[in-house]
Write a protein that holds these residues in place. Structure first.
Motif, mmCIF file in Angstrom:
data_model
loop_
_atom_site.group_PDB
_atom_site.id
_atom_site.type_symbol
_atom_site.label_atom_id
_atom_site.label_comp_id
_atom_site.label_asym_id
_atom_site.label_seq_id
_atom_site.Cartn_x
_atom_site.Cartn_y
_atom_site.Cartn_z
ATOM 1 N N GLY A 7 -10.398 17.948 39.297
ATOM 2 C CA GLY A 7 -11.814 17.541 39.216
ATOM 3 C C GLY A 7 -11.528 16.587 40.133
ATOM 4 N N SER A 8 -12.776 15.364 39.267
ATOM 5 C CA SER A 8 -12.771 13.674 40.654
ATOM 6 C C SER A 8 -12.987 12.892 39.776
ATOM 7 C CB SER A 8 -13.252 14.298 41.811
ATOM 8 O OG SER A 8 -14.737 14.484 41.146
ATOM 9 N N ILE A 9 -12.474 12.077 40.000
ATOM 10 C CA ILE A 9 -12.564 10.393 38.778
ATOM 11 C C ILE A 9 -13.197 9.653 39.833
ATOM 12 C CG2 ILE A 9 -10.439 9.932 39.059
ATOM 13 C CD1 ILE A 9 -10.432 8.810 36.029
ATOM 14 N N SER A 10 -13.357 8.791 39.473
ATOM 15 C CA SER A 10 -14.422 7.824 40.160
ATOM 16 C C SER A 10 -14.932 6.538 39.704
ATOM 17 C CB SER A 10 -16.127 7.803 40.872
ATOM 18 O OG SER A 10 -16.622 8.161 40.199
ATOM 19 N N LEU A 13 -17.868 3.503 43.863
ATOM 20 C CA LEU A 13 -18.216 4.499 44.745
ATOM 21 C C LEU A 13 -17.225 5.199 45.810
ATOM 22 C CD1 LEU A 13 -20.989 1.758 46.936
ATOM 23 C CD2 LEU A 13 -21.495 3.650 45.899
ATOM 24 N N VAL A 14 -15.889 4.986 44.897
ATOM 25 C CA VAL A 14 -14.616 5.718 44.690
ATOM 26 C C VAL A 14 -14.632 6.657 44.581
ATOM 27 C CG1 VAL A 14 -12.266 5.222 45.378
ATOM 28 C CG2 VAL A 14 -13.735 2.986 45.672
ATOM 29 N N ASN A 15 -14.681 7.455 45.044
ATOM 30 C CA ASN A 15 -13.932 9.230 44.649
ATOM 31 C C ASN A 15 -12.739 9.661 44.800
ATOM 32 O OD1 ASN A 15 -14.054 12.316 44.549
ATOM 33 N ND2 ASN A 15 -15.703 11.823 43.060
ATOM 34 N N ILE A 16 -12.020 9.978 43.760
ATOM 35 C CA ILE A 16 -10.587 10.446 44.105
ATOM 36 C C ILE A 16 -10.344 11.850 43.004
ATOM 37 C CG2 ILE A 16 -8.213 10.321 43.472
ATOM 38 C CD1 ILE A 16 -9.030 7.029 42.111
ATOM 39 N N PRO A 17 -9.681 12.545 44.342
ATOM 40 C CA PRO A 17 -9.885 14.717 43.381
ATOM 41 C C PRO A 17 -8.893 14.058 42.961
ATOM 42 C CG PRO A 17 -9.858 13.948 46.255
ATOM 43 C CD PRO A 17 -10.094 12.449 45.458
ATOM 44 N N ASP A 88 -18.979 20.305 35.541
ATOM 45 C CA ASP A 88 -19.256 19.954 37.423
ATOM 46 C C ASP A 88 -19.632 18.299 37.765
ATOM 47 O OD1 ASP A 88 -19.449 22.566 37.863
ATOM 48 O OD2 ASP A 88 -21.272 23.026 37.526
ATOM 49 N N LYS A 89 -19.861 17.661 36.654
ATOM 50 C CA LYS A 89 -19.876 16.110 36.748
ATOM 51 C C LYS A 89 -18.722 15.525 36.934
ATOM 52 C CE LYS A 89 -23.539 15.838 33.620
ATOM 53 N NZ LYS A 89 -24.143 14.967 32.478
ATOM 54 N N ALA A 90 -18.206 14.614 38.195
ATOM 55 C CA ALA A 90 -16.988 14.015 38.170
ATOM 56 C C ALA A 90 -17.104 12.778 37.197
ATOM 57 C CB ALA A 90 -17.066 12.784 39.616
ATOM 58 N N VAL A 91 -15.708 12.913 36.428
ATOM 59 C CA VAL A 91 -15.734 11.881 35.466
ATOM 60 C C VAL A 91 -15.425 10.501 35.969
ATOM 61 C CG1 VAL A 91 -13.415 11.124 33.690
ATOM 62 C CG2 VAL A 91 -13.687 13.191 35.087
ATOM 63 N N GLU A 92 -16.039 9.785 35.478
ATOM 64 C CA GLU A 92 -16.423 8.248 35.950
ATOM 65 C C GLU A 92 -15.785 7.456 35.060
ATOM 66 O OE1 GLU A 92 -20.448 5.142 36.791
ATOM 67 O OE2 GLU A 92 -20.801 7.002 36.666
ATOM 68 N N ILE A 93 -15.136 6.865 35.993
ATOM 69 C CA ILE A 93 -14.993 4.900 35.139
ATOM 70 C C ILE A 93 -15.578 4.224 34.380
ATOM 71 C CG2 ILE A 93 -13.395 3.215 34.701
ATOM 72 C CD1 ILE A 93 -11.126 4.830 36.434
ATOM 73 N N ILE A 94 -16.006 4.378 33.174
ATOM 74 C CA ILE A 94 -17.500 3.261 32.894
ATOM 75 C C ILE A 94 -16.976 1.689 32.780
ATOM 76 C CG2 ILE A 94 -18.937 5.136 32.777
ATOM 77 C CD1 ILE A 94 -17.784 5.126 29.466
ATOM 78 N N ASP A 95 -15.665 1.919 32.321
ATOM 79 C CA ASP A 95 -15.329 0.423 31.318
ATOM 80 C C ASP A 95 -14.343 0.041 32.223
ATOM 81 O OD1 ASP A 95 -18.014 -0.953 30.841
ATOM 82 O OD2 ASP A 95 -17.217 0.565 28.474
ATOM 83 N N PHE A 96 -13.819 -1.759 32.236
ATOM 84 C CA PHE A 96 -12.019 -1.560 32.483
ATOM 85 C C PHE A 96 -11.821 -2.755 31.553
ATOM 86 C CE2 PHE A 96 -13.291 -0.597 36.369
ATOM 87 C CZ PHE A 96 -11.690 0.010 36.780
ATOM 88 N N VAL A 97 -11.023 -2.632 29.959
ATOM 89 C CA VAL A 97 -10.811 -2.946 29.296
ATOM 90 C C VAL A 97 -9.074 -3.529 29.544
ATOM 91 C CG1 VAL A 97 -12.420 -1.769 28.079
ATOM 92 C CG2 VAL A 97 -10.094 -1.259 27.542
ATOM 93 N N LYS A 98 -8.654 -4.435 28.591
ATOM 94 C CA LYS A 98 -6.899 -4.491 28.354
ATOM 95 C C LYS A 98 -6.406 -3.568 27.307
ATOM 96 C CE LYS A 98 -7.207 -9.616 29.174
ATOM 97 N NZ LYS A 98 -6.567 -11.344 28.623
ATOM 98 N N MET A 113 -1.730 12.199 36.205
ATOM 99 C CA MET A 113 -2.573 12.682 37.375
ATOM 100 C C MET A 113 -2.309 12.966 38.668
ATOM 101 S SD MET A 113 -5.606 9.731 35.388
ATOM 102 C CE MET A 113 -6.918 10.309 36.716
ATOM 103 N N ALA A 114 -2.659 13.635 39.271
ATOM 104 C CA ALA A 114 -1.701 13.466 40.616
ATOM 105 C C ALA A 114 -3.121 14.339 41.374
ATOM 106 C CB ALA A 114 -1.386 15.308 40.828
ATOM 107 N N PRO A 115 -3.136 13.263 42.873
ATOM 108 C CA PRO A 115 -3.958 13.572 43.512
ATOM 109 C C PRO A 115 -4.263 14.895 44.077
ATOM 110 C CG PRO A 115 -2.817 12.431 44.832
ATOM 111 C CD PRO A 115 -1.832 12.266 43.448
ATOM 112 N N ASP A 116 -5.293 15.763 44.075
ATOM 113 C CA ASP A 116 -5.697 16.885 45.056
ATOM 114 C C ASP A 116 -5.572 16.607 46.948
ATOM 115 O OD1 ASP A 116 -6.291 18.942 45.267
ATOM 116 O OD2 ASP A 116 -7.405 19.006 44.052
ATOM 117 N N ALA A 117 -6.216 17.417 46.977
ATOM 118 C CA ALA A 117 -5.890 17.009 49.193
ATOM 119 C C ALA A 117 -7.071 15.642 49.409
ATOM 120 C CB ALA A 117 -6.515 18.690 49.002
#
Length: 275
Positions: A7-10, A13-17, A88-98, A113-117
């Motif tokens: 899938g993808s993670i974002s 506005l940055v989206n990573i397959p 069907d929804k992209a995985v979204e990073i909702i917070d950054f923490v320590k 996690m490996a990058p797709d095409a």
């Protein structure tokens, strides 16, 4: 390496397959259960206790037991629709923490996690941002029909996703019985314990720890193989011609016995002739 999720993670506005690969594996030695008499592997059947018969997969439905012996049946179509809507929804990073803000009790499973095409550049960007900030990302993802809370962090040169438990999945420590009070500790005993901790303190080296039981069990198995102390599954005997003959004789004898037990039909008495 087998891909278990794609899938993808974002973030923003940055989206990573991406593709997910299991980062750990279970190396336990699996032992089979055999019938002691003939060394055949034991099989397990799904049996309905009311109908007293084996149930096939296509005859099984999923249900939620909301109270004792009362269920809500869930159709496969309903579950598949929920799964599709969420996957069907992209995985979204909702917070950054320590990382140190999350207690290890929350951590569950790890995935590389490996990058797709065409995802290499965005993948490298997120990796660099996490390294420079010293933060980890918190996200949600659906894996095998279950929504999971997860963290994304850097492991060596790769991005690692670790699923973590939701708060309501971690039991209340207050329910643990017989936890002693700290006032029972004597200072002299504490000083000795701290001295022992200091003597055993070292840098963590994972390679120095091994599963000694698994190693010993594998050595025992190899020793028995080398000594030819092995067994083989007993093949099921086919019915031989003699057995067939005996079976037919038994069936015929049963028929003959049944015929003998039947009462002979009564003969009709001829009507008396009229004088």
């Amino acid at each position: 390496m087998h891909t278990i999720w794609k899938g993808s993670i974002s973030f923003g506005l940055v989206n990573i397959p991406i593709k997910l690969h299991a980062a750990t594996e279970n190396n336990d030695i699996k032992l089979r259960q055999l019938h002691k008499e003939c060394h055949s592997p034991i099989s397990y059947q799904k049996v309905c206790p009311i109908c007293d018969k084996e149930v096939k997969s296509e005859e099984i439905v999923k249900a939620y037991e909301y109270t004792k012996n009362k269920f809500v049946v869930l159709d496969d179509e309903d579950l598949e629709k929920l799964k599709k809507e969420n996957e069907d929804k992209a995985v979204e990073i909702i917070d950054f923490v320590k990382l140190e803000e999350i207690d290890p009790i929350y951590f569950e499973r790890s995935y590389f996690m490996a990058p797709d095409a065409n995802g290499g550049k965005a993948y490298a960007l997120l990796r660099k941002a996490l390294k420079e900030s010293g933060k980890i990302g918190v996200a949600k993802i659906i894996i095998r029909s279950k929504e999971q809370l997860a963290v994304v962090r850097v492991y060596k040169d790769a991005l690692l996703m670790e699923t973590i438990h939701f708060p309501d999945e971690v039991r209340n420590v207050g329910d643990v019985p017989n936890i002693p009070d700290e006032d029972t500790v004597v200072k002299k005993e504490l000083d000795t314990a701290l001295l022992l901790v200091d003597q055993l303190t070292t840098a963590f080296d994972p390679d120095k720890y091994t599963d000694e039981y698994r190693t010993a069990l594998m050595e025992l198995i190899e020793e028995k193989k080398a000594g030819n102390t092995t067994v083989a599954k007993t093949e099921k005997k086919a019915i031989s011609p003699s057995n067939t003959t005996d079976l037919m004789a038994a069936l015929q004898a049963s028929l003959d016995k049944t015929k003998k037990k039947k009462p002979a039909p009564r003969k009709k008495t001829p009507a008396k002739m009229k004088a």
